[in-house]
Design a protein around this motif. Sequence first.
Motif, PDB file in Angstrom:
ATOM      1  N   ASN A  63       0.828  -1.204   0.000  1.00 35.83           N
ATOM      2  CA  ASN A  63       0.000   0.000   0.000  1.00 35.83           C
ATOM      3  C   ASN A  63       0.868   1.263   0.000  1.00 35.83           C
ATOM      4  O   ASN A  63       0.546   2.251  -0.655  1.00 35.83           O
ATOM      5  N   ILE A  64       1.969   1.222   0.713  1.00 28.90           N
ATOM      6  CA  ILE A  64       2.865   2.384   0.781  1.00 28.90           C
ATOM      7  C   ILE A  64       3.684   2.524  -0.504  1.00 28.90           C
ATOM      8  O   ILE A  64       3.755   3.591  -1.099  1.00 28.90           O
ATOM      9  N   GLU A  65       4.293   1.429  -0.951  1.00 24.53           N
ATOM     10  CA  GLU A  65       5.196   1.468  -2.109  1.00 24.53           C
ATOM     11  C   GLU A  65       4.441   1.533  -3.434  1.00 24.53           C
ATOM     12  O   GLU A  65       4.946   2.079  -4.401  1.00 24.53           O
ATOM     13  N   GLN A  66       3.246   0.948  -3.491  1.00 28.58           N
ATOM     14  CA  GLN A  66       2.409   0.900  -4.689  1.00 28.58           C
ATOM     15  C   GLN A  66       3.180   0.443  -5.932  1.00 28.58           C
ATOM     16  O   GLN A  66       3.344   1.204  -6.891  1.00 28.58           O
ATOM     17  N   PRO A  67       3.638  -0.816  -5.899  1.00 24.09           N
ATOM     18  CA  PRO A  67       4.393  -1.328  -7.059  1.00 24.09           C
ATOM     19  C   PRO A  67       3.470  -1.608  -8.240  1.00 24.09           C
ATOM     20  O   PRO A  67       2.241  -1.656  -8.088  1.00 24.09           O
ATOM     21  N   ASP A  68       4.075  -1.834  -9.408  1.00 23.67           N
ATOM     22  CA  ASP A  68       3.277  -2.213 -10.564  1.00 23.67           C
ATOM     23  C   ASP A  68       2.721  -3.627 -10.336  1.00 23.67           C
ATOM     24  O   ASP A  68       3.134  -4.334  -9.418  1.00 23.67           O
ATOM     25  N   GLU A  69       1.774  -4.020 -11.182  1.00 18.44           N
ATOM     26  CA  GLU A  69       1.067  -5.291 -10.994  1.00 18.44           C
ATOM     27  C   GLU A  69       1.999  -6.503 -11.027  1.00 18.44           C
ATOM     28  O   GLU A  69       1.855  -7.427 -10.229  1.00 18.44           O
ATOM     29  N   GLU A  70       2.969  -6.481 -11.925  1.00 20.06           N
ATOM     30  CA  GLU A  70       3.904  -7.614 -12.022  1.00 20.06           C
ATOM     31  C   GLU A  70       4.734  -7.751 -10.747  1.00 20.06           C
ATOM     32  O   GLU A  70       4.913  -8.857 -10.226  1.00 20.06           O
ATOM     33  N   THR A  71       5.210  -6.649 -10.222  1.00 22.61           N
ATOM     34  CA  THR A  71       6.007  -6.677  -8.987  1.00 22.61           C
ATOM     35  C   THR A  71       5.154  -7.162  -7.826  1.00 22.61           C
ATOM     36  O   THR A  71       5.598  -7.980  -7.016  1.00 22.61           O
ATOM     37  N   GLU A  72       3.923  -6.687  -7.755  1.00 22.99           N
ATOM     38  CA  GLU A  72       3.026  -7.123  -6.685  1.00 22.99           C
ATOM     39  C   GLU A  72       2.777  -8.631  -6.757  1.00 22.99           C
ATOM     40  O   GLU A  72       2.829  -9.327  -5.748  1.00 22.99           O
ATOM     41  N   CYS A  73       2.540  -9.149  -7.951  1.00 29.16           N
ATOM     42  CA  CYS A  73       2.355 -10.599  -8.116  1.00 29.16           C
ATOM     43  C   CYS A  73       3.607 -11.357  -7.706  1.00 29.16           C
ATOM     44  O   CYS A  73       3.525 -12.398  -7.052  1.00 29.16           O
ATOM     45  N   MET A  74       4.762 -10.827  -8.063  1.00 34.10           N
ATOM     46  CA  MET A  74       6.021 -11.482  -7.711  1.00 34.10           C
ATOM     47  C   MET A  74       6.220 -11.490  -6.196  1.00 34.10           C
ATOM     48  O   MET A  74       6.676 -12.477  -5.628  1.00 34.10           O
ATOM     49  N   ILE A  75       5.866 -10.401  -5.548  1.00 28.70           N
ATOM     50  CA  ILE A  75       5.969 -10.325  -4.083  1.00 28.70           C
ATOM     51  C   ILE A  75       5.092 -11.400  -3.452  1.00 28.70           C
ATOM     52  O   ILE A  75       5.534 -12.133  -2.558  1.00 28.70           O
ATOM     53  N   TYR A  76       3.854 -11.514  -3.913  1.00 30.83           N
ATOM     54  CA  TYR A  76       2.954 -12.522  -3.357  1.00 30.83           C
ATOM     55  C   TYR A  76       3.399 -13.942  -3.707  1.00 30.83           C
ATOM     56  O   TYR A  76       3.211 -14.871  -2.913  1.00 30.83           O
ATOM     57  N   PHE A  77       4.020 -14.116  -4.872  1.00 29.74           N
ATOM     58  CA  PHE A  77       4.583 -15.421  -5.227  1.00 29.74           C
ATOM     59  C   PHE A  77       5.627 -15.824  -4.197  1.00 29.74           C
ATOM     60  O   PHE A  77       5.603 -16.937  -3.655  1.00 29.74           O
ATOM     61  N   PHE A  78       6.551 -14.912  -3.889  1.00 29.58           N
ATOM     62  CA  PHE A  78       7.578 -15.232  -2.900  1.00 29.58           C
ATOM     63  C   PHE A  78       6.983 -15.447  -1.514  1.00 29.58           C
ATOM     64  O   PHE A  78       7.449 -16.299  -0.761  1.00 29.58           O
ATOM     65  N   TYR A 160      -1.746 -14.202 -12.956  1.00 29.82           N
ATOM     66  CA  TYR A 160      -0.704 -13.774 -12.016  1.00 29.82           C
ATOM     67  C   TYR A 160       0.543 -13.305 -12.768  1.00 29.82           C
ATOM     68  O   TYR A 160       1.646 -13.336 -12.229  1.00 29.82           O
ATOM     69  N   ARG A 161       0.329 -12.887 -14.013  1.00 28.39           N
ATOM     70  CA  ARG A 161       1.373 -12.317 -14.859  1.00 28.39           C
ATOM     71  C   ARG A 161       2.540 -13.273 -15.115  1.00 28.39           C
ATOM     72  O   ARG A 161       3.624 -12.844 -15.456  1.00 28.39           O
ATOM     73  N   LYS A 162       2.329 -14.564 -14.910  1.00 28.41           N
ATOM     74  CA  LYS A 162       3.346 -15.609 -15.152  1.00 28.41           C
ATOM     75  C   LYS A 162       4.676 -15.299 -14.477  1.00 28.41           C
ATOM     76  O   LYS A 162       5.746 -15.603 -14.996  1.00 28.41           O
ATOM     77  N   VAL A 163       4.598 -14.717 -13.276  1.00 27.53           N
ATOM     78  CA  VAL A 163       5.827 -14.283 -12.604  1.00 27.53           C
ATOM     79  C   VAL A 163       6.727 -15.447 -12.203  1.00 27.53           C
ATOM     80  O   VAL A 163       7.948 -15.294 -12.137  1.00 27.53           O
ATOM     81  N   ALA A 164       6.164 -16.617 -11.963  1.00 29.26           N
ATOM     82  CA  ALA A 164       6.987 -17.760 -11.568  1.00 29.26           C
ATOM     83  C   ALA A 164       7.924 -18.195 -12.687  1.00 29.26           C
ATOM     84  O   ALA A 164       8.949 -18.836 -12.431  1.00 29.26           O
ATOM     85  N   LEU A 165       7.594 -17.850 -13.913  1.00 30.47           N
ATOM     86  CA  LEU A 165       8.396 -18.274 -15.055  1.00 30.47           C
ATOM     87  C   LEU A 165       9.659 -17.434 -15.253  1.00 30.47           C
ATOM     88  O   LEU A 165      10.508 -17.775 -16.062  1.00 30.47           O
ATOM     89  N   HIS A 166       9.780 -16.330 -14.505  1.00 32.31           N
ATOM     90  CA  HIS A 166      11.010 -15.544 -14.565  1.00 32.31           C
ATOM     91  C   HIS A 166      12.160 -16.402 -14.067  1.00 32.31           C
ATOM     92  O   HIS A 166      11.990 -17.219 -13.154  1.00 32.31           O
ATOM     93  N   ALA A 167      13.318 -16.217 -14.644  1.00 29.43           N
ATOM     94  CA  ALA A 167      14.498 -16.946 -14.183  1.00 29.43           C
ATOM     95  C   ALA A 167      14.817 -16.522 -12.756  1.00 29.43           C
ATOM     96  O   ALA A 167      14.744 -15.333 -12.418  1.00 29.43           O
ATOM     97  N   ALA A 168      15.136 -17.507 -11.941  1.00 38.99           N
ATOM     98  CA  ALA A 168      15.516 -17.196 -10.559  1.00 38.99           C
ATOM     99  C   ALA A 168      16.820 -16.418 -10.583  1.00 38.99           C
ATOM    100  O   ALA A 168      17.746 -16.747 -11.319  1.00 38.99           O
ATOM    101  N   VAL A 169      16.876 -15.382  -9.797  1.00 39.11           N
ATOM    102  CA  VAL A 169      18.036 -14.501  -9.761  1.00 39.11           C
ATOM    103  C   VAL A 169      19.146 -15.146  -8.922  1.00 39.11           C
ATOM    104  O   VAL A 169      18.873 -15.929  -8.021  1.00 39.11           O
ATOM    105  N   GLU A 170      20.371 -14.817  -9.235  1.00 40.37           N
ATOM    106  CA  GLU A 170      21.508 -15.225  -8.405  1.00 40.37           C
ATOM    107  C   GLU A 170      21.998 -13.975  -7.700  1.00 40.37           C
ATOM    108  O   GLU A 170      22.477 -13.041  -8.344  1.00 40.37           O
ATOM    109  N   LEU A 171      21.855 -13.959  -6.391  1.00 38.13           N
ATOM    110  CA  LEU A 171      22.158 -12.753  -5.623  1.00 38.13           C
ATOM    111  C   LEU A 171      23.608 -12.301  -5.793  1.00 38.13           C
ATOM    112  O   LEU A 171      23.890 -11.107  -5.759  1.00 38.13           O
TER     113      LEU A 171
END
Length: 179
Positions: A63-78, A160-171
Motif C-alpha cells: 500500500n505504501i510502495e504501490q508497485p506495478d502489478e507484475e512486482t506485486e504478483c512477484m511479491i505474493y509469489f515469494f 498472475y502475470r506468469k511471474v513464476a516463469l522468470h528466471a531465478a536470480v543469483e544474488l
Amino acid sequence: MCAMLIASKYEEVHKPLLEELADIWMLRYVTGDVVRMEKRILHRLEWSLNLPTTYMFLSRWINIEQPDEETECMIYFFSELALTQHYLIRVCPSRVAASCVYAARCTLKKYPLWTKTLQQCTRYLEPQLLECTQILVDAHSLAPKCMINAVYEKYSLEEYRKVALHAAVELEQLPLPVW
C-alpha cells in the motif's frame, strides 16, 4: 459461548446477533451477561486476537510502495513460496515479508533494489535481508522440479502475470548496494 461469539465476530462475514444465539443459551443468560463476559475475555487477552503474519506486513508495504502489478504478483509469489520453506519458521514475519519484497525486486531487476522508503517502512537494511532472500531465491529456482509445486503452477498462470516463469536470480551477480 462467549468465545464462540468473539470468534464468529472476528471470522464470519455475517456475524450473529445476540438474539439469534439466545436459543443456544437456552435462556440461561441475559444479553448483558454475555456482553460483560465478552469484555472480560477480550480484556484478559489484552484485545490481541492474532499474531502478525507475513501477509499483514506485505499488505501495508504494498500500500505504501504501490508497485506495478507484475512486482506485486512477484511479491505474493515469494510470500506463498515462503510458506513451503521450513527454514523460515524461525524468522520473524516482518523480515520474511521484507525479504519477499527484496527478492521480487531483485528478480525483476527493479533498481534501486531497496529504496529508502522501503528501508524506513520496514526498518530493515539490505544486508539484513540477504540470508532469508537467498532461501526464497533457492526455492524459486527449485520450484519447477519440486514435488509440491502448487505455488509455482499458480503463479505461472496469466492472471498472475506468469511471474513464476522468470528466471531465478543469483544474488551474487547483482550489483552491490551503495551505502
